[in-house]
Design a protein around this motif. Structure first.
Motif, short mmCIF file in Angstrom:
data_model
loop_
_atom_site.label_atom_id
_atom_site.label_comp_id
_atom_site.label_asym_id
_atom_site.label_seq_id
_atom_site.Cartn_x
_atom_site.Cartn_y
_atom_site.Cartn_z
N SER A 2 40.54 10.93 48.61
CA SER A 2 40.07 10.90 49.96
C SER A 2 39.13 9.56 50.29
N ASP A 29 44.43 11.76 53.88
CA ASP A 29 43.58 11.47 52.84
C ASP A 29 42.31 10.78 53.81
N CYS A 30 42.45 10.71 54.85
CA CYS A 30 41.46 10.05 55.69
C CYS A 30 40.27 11.00 56.27
N ILE A 31 39.17 11.02 55.78
CA ILE A 31 38.22 11.91 56.26
C ILE A 31 37.35 11.46 57.45
N ALA A 43 33.43 10.71 51.00
CA ALA A 43 34.77 10.17 50.66
C ALA A 43 34.64 9.52 49.30
#
Ligand SMILES: Cc1cc2nc3c(=O)[nH]c(=O)nc-3n(C[C@H](O)[C@H](O)[C@H](O)COP(=O)(O)O)c2cc1C
Length: 160
Positions: A2, A29-31, A43
């Motif tokens: 993440s 995967d980008c929070i 992250a």
């Protein structure tokens, strides 16, 4: 793995770098993507972007960096003065001082960023001489940044 992209951009230059970071990494995967916010702290890796304000990162980024505890961090930024590589190094060293203990710095990237025309007007008022010439030359050079090459280099620094 993440990740979050946290950035501050007054006139849009650093925002271009932030978009390039997002483009270089898997979307799923980008929070978090946006201005400094504690939501980003979960992250594993945080890409932190800043614009240079009086020789260091702007205050919102400085404050955010102090919140980091254990995350991996990649710093990226823009500055109006770009002629001397040592200058970027000096800025980055000041920015790093804000990193919370335990944060792991994985990389850095900086490039020049254009400044508003009002700044050029101020330089034009300066007394004729080498300093004025240098300031004007730097200003005009900055107008071309961040350019495509800057963004390609940033992406390469991130995915290596
Ligand atoms: C108030 C202010 C202070 C600045 N201080 C510096 C500085 O100390 N050194 C520098 O190289 N550029 C300085 N700049 C130029 C910006 O850092 C540069 O144009 C940057 O790319 C702006 O990024 P942004 O478009 O993401 O806001 C300053 C700009 C402003 C508005």
């Amino acid at each position: 793995m993440s990740y979050a992209v946290v950035y501050s951009s007054h006139t849009g230059n650093t925002a271009l770098l932030a978009e390039a970071v997002r483009e270089a990494l898997p979307q799923e995967d980008c929070i978090y993507f946006g201005t400094p916010d504690l939501k980003a702290l979960t992250a594993e890796t945080i890409y932190v972007g800043f614009w240079t304000d009086k020789g260091t990162c702007d205050a919102s980024v400085a404050q955010f960096l102090q919140e980091l505890t254990h995350q991996k961090v990649f710093l990226f930024g823009t500055a109006g003065f770009g002629g001397a590589p040592d200058y970027f190094e000096q800025i980055l060293n000041r920015v790093k001082e804000n990193l919370g203990r335990g944060a792991e710095l994985t990389g850095t990237y900086m490039c020049q960023g254009k400044m508003p025309m009002s700044v050029r007007a101020r330089y034009e008022q300066m007394e004729e001489g080498p300093r004025r010439t240098a300031m004007l030359e730097n200003f005009d050079q900055a107008l071309h940044h961040p350019n495509t090459e800057d963004l390609v280099k940033l992406k390469a620094a991130i995915v290596k």
